[in-house]
Enzyme design. Sequence first.
Site, PDB file in Angstrom:
ATOM      1  CD  GLU A  28      -3.022  -1.055   2.052  1.00 35.59           C
ATOM      2  OE1 GLU A  28      -4.058  -1.278   1.929  1.00 35.59           O
ATOM      3  OE2 GLU A  28      -2.713  -0.906   3.311  1.00 35.59           O
ATOM      4  CB  CYS A  58       3.140   7.340   3.356  1.00 33.92           C
ATOM      5  SG  CYS A  58       3.515   6.227   4.537  1.00 33.92           S
ATOM      6  CB  CYS A  73       7.487  -5.058   9.104  1.00 38.44           C
ATOM      7  SG  CYS A  73       8.671  -4.297  10.089  1.00 38.44           S
ATOM      8  CB  CYS A 126       6.002  -2.000  16.506  1.00 38.90           C
ATOM      9  SG  CYS A 126       7.707  -1.730  16.009  1.00 38.90           S
ATOM     10  CB  CYS A 169       2.956  -1.454  14.032  1.00 39.91           C
ATOM     11  SG  CYS A 169       3.129  -1.022  12.065  1.00 39.91           S
ATOM     12  CB  CYS A 190       0.710   6.672  11.355  1.00 40.61           C
ATOM     13  SG  CYS A 190       1.432   8.230  10.882  1.00 40.61           S
TER      14      CYS A 190
HETATM   15  N1  SAH Z   1       9.141   0.799   9.860  1.00 37.11           N
HETATM   16  C1  SAH Z   1       9.400   2.047  10.105  1.00 37.11           C
HETATM   17  C2  SAH Z   1       8.505   2.850   9.021  1.00 37.11           C
HETATM   18  C3  SAH Z   1       7.243   2.800   9.235  1.00 37.11           C
HETATM   19  S1  SAH Z   1       6.747   4.316   9.783  1.00 37.11           S
HETATM   20  C4  SAH Z   1       9.364   2.632  11.546  1.00 37.11           C
HETATM   21  O1  SAH Z   1       8.722   1.896  12.329  1.00 37.11           O
HETATM   22  O2  SAH Z   1       9.849   3.830  11.795  1.00 37.11           O
HETATM   23  C5  SAH Z   1       5.235   4.424  10.458  1.00 37.11           C
HETATM   24  C6  SAH Z   1       5.216   5.123  11.742  1.00 37.11           C
HETATM   25  O3  SAH Z   1       4.025   4.918  12.414  1.00 37.11           O
HETATM   26  C7  SAH Z   1       6.005   4.824  12.613  1.00 37.11           C
HETATM   27  O4  SAH Z   1       6.605   5.678  13.546  1.00 37.11           O
HETATM   28  C8  SAH Z   1       5.301   3.755  13.557  1.00 37.11           C
HETATM   29  O5  SAH Z   1       5.785   3.575  14.834  1.00 37.11           O
HETATM   30  C9  SAH Z   1       3.964   4.614  13.579  1.00 37.11           C
HETATM   31  N2  SAH Z   1       2.620   3.768  13.795  1.00 37.11           N
HETATM   32  C10 SAH Z   1       2.482   2.172  13.728  1.00 37.11           C
HETATM   33  N3  SAH Z   1       1.524   1.957  13.974  1.00 37.11           N
HETATM   34  C11 SAH Z   1       0.878   2.926  14.341  1.00 37.11           C
HETATM   35  C12 SAH Z   1      -0.660   3.101  14.703  1.00 37.11           C
HETATM   36  N4  SAH Z   1      -1.388   2.360  15.120  1.00 37.11           N
HETATM   37  N5  SAH Z   1      -0.972   4.504  15.143  1.00 37.11           N
HETATM   38  C13 SAH Z   1      -0.161   5.690  14.947  1.00 37.11           C
HETATM   39  N6  SAH Z   1       1.155   5.325  14.691  1.00 37.11           N
HETATM   40  C14 SAH Z   1       1.482   4.023  14.406  1.00 37.11           C
HETATM   41 FE1  SF4 Z   2       7.518  -2.564  11.396  1.00 36.96          FE
HETATM   42 FE2  SF4 Z   2       5.275  -1.279  12.262  1.00 36.96          FE
HETATM   43 FE3  SF4 Z   2       7.219  -1.592  13.697  1.00 36.96          FE
HETATM   44 FE4  SF4 Z   2       7.683   0.251  11.734  1.00 36.96          FE
HETATM   45  S1  SF4 Z   2       6.277   0.235  13.389  1.00 36.96           S
HETATM   46  S2  SF4 Z   2       9.162  -1.562  12.466  1.00 36.96           S
HETATM   47  S3  SF4 Z   2       6.320  -0.852  10.140  1.00 36.96           S
HETATM   48  S4  SF4 Z   2       6.109  -3.383  12.937  1.00 36.96           S
END
Ligand code: SAH
Ligand code: SF4
Length: 403
Positions: A113, A127, A134, A138, A141, A363
Amino acid sequence: MAYTLDLSAKPAIQVVGQKVNITGLTRDGLIAALKESGVVEERKARMRATQIWRWVHHYGFTDFEQMTDIGKDQRGPLAEKFTLARPEVVERQVSKDGTRKWLIRMAPGIEVETVYIPDVGRSGALCVSSQVGCTLNCSFCHTGTQKLVRNLTAAEIVAQVQIARDDLEEWPSPKEDRKLSNIVFMGMGEPLYNLDNVADAIDIISDNEGIAISRRRITVSTSGVVPELKALGERTAAMLAISLHATNDDLRDLLVPLNKKYPLVQLIEGIRTYPGISNARRVTFEYVMLKDVNDSPAEARALLKLLKGIPAKINLIPFNPWPGTNYQCSDWRTIESFAAILNKAGYASPIRTPRGRDILAACGQLKSESEKVRASVLRKAGQNGTDEVETELPYGHLASGMV
Ligand code: SAH
Ligand code: SF4
């Protein structure tokens, strides 16, 4: 199910069928590929590369027949050896706030996406995803619930920008008044686990005679792959964003499990030495606001202490819910109080208004159905396959009764 990750792999030239995909070749790569193809005389390769580069990356053309300064006798042979085709857009959604999301099929079973958010950055940000799924789970996420299928190639990363440009009708590259002004590597995946391809894609996207988005408008976000930070700065000169989300190791271990490998002291040290960091090139810290988890005033103060001396801005991201999550977004007043503490200390700390939530484009909400399927599973289902080779199929195939 076994997953083989070759995170060290050098970027491969993407070959579709028998044809080399030009989209993902850097200038030098294109010159070399033209020479190798035998279609172009060695001494003319550089000139041809400059011509092709402009048609592909400035005009967005997908057909050699449109390249009027290349002799007709060469266009056919070029088209036999190379491809300029875009991957297929499987689904396009537009949010009521104008955010657009595309589900792109890069190859059978490889879907990612990409999201365009108007009025972000200078005028609008794209974006982009760097991986399908991944490896880093996290806990807040959505993408993290999708296992890694594979890294995207440079061509597949650049294609996301091309598809957005097609949809925004932004070819040839406008000098000003652009709808797409910024690129953020904040889609699916961890860009620093795919640095070779990300770096090549940034070289291509930022080239002045092409898409021409300056490196200062390209931000790479990482969850904290400390050993790759230096290489990221040296190779891309991109802006850095760090997904921080917690101010102590105990909590960060739970939210961003990679923290167990690279704890906060190491992360902060790595950031301090990020090449090119300065007041004019500040690091963005992303901090997701999770109700009763990381949103107290004490944590805001701990954040100030942790970031002391680092040229920084802090993005507070209200948590975006997704199906099956146990987290909740902090109350609005709590987020405002948190922001006030940071502002008072002199930090720019915008609260990121959630965009595109209605189409799961905000995000951390991105996820595709692609899933890695072992060849043995395919064989059982009556398709070709060997135990050694793995192939990919979209989850939809599994759901429709293959296993
Ligand atoms: N993997 C990389 C790039 C993804 S960026 C990283 O983690 O930095 C996407 C951003 O959105 C990251 O800062 C992530 O921590 C944040 N994110 C992930 N899940 C989210 C959610 N459910 N609500 C808000 N932000 C979220
Ligand atoms: Fe992967 Fe989501 Fe963690 Fe970014 S925030 S490293 S996309 S699991």
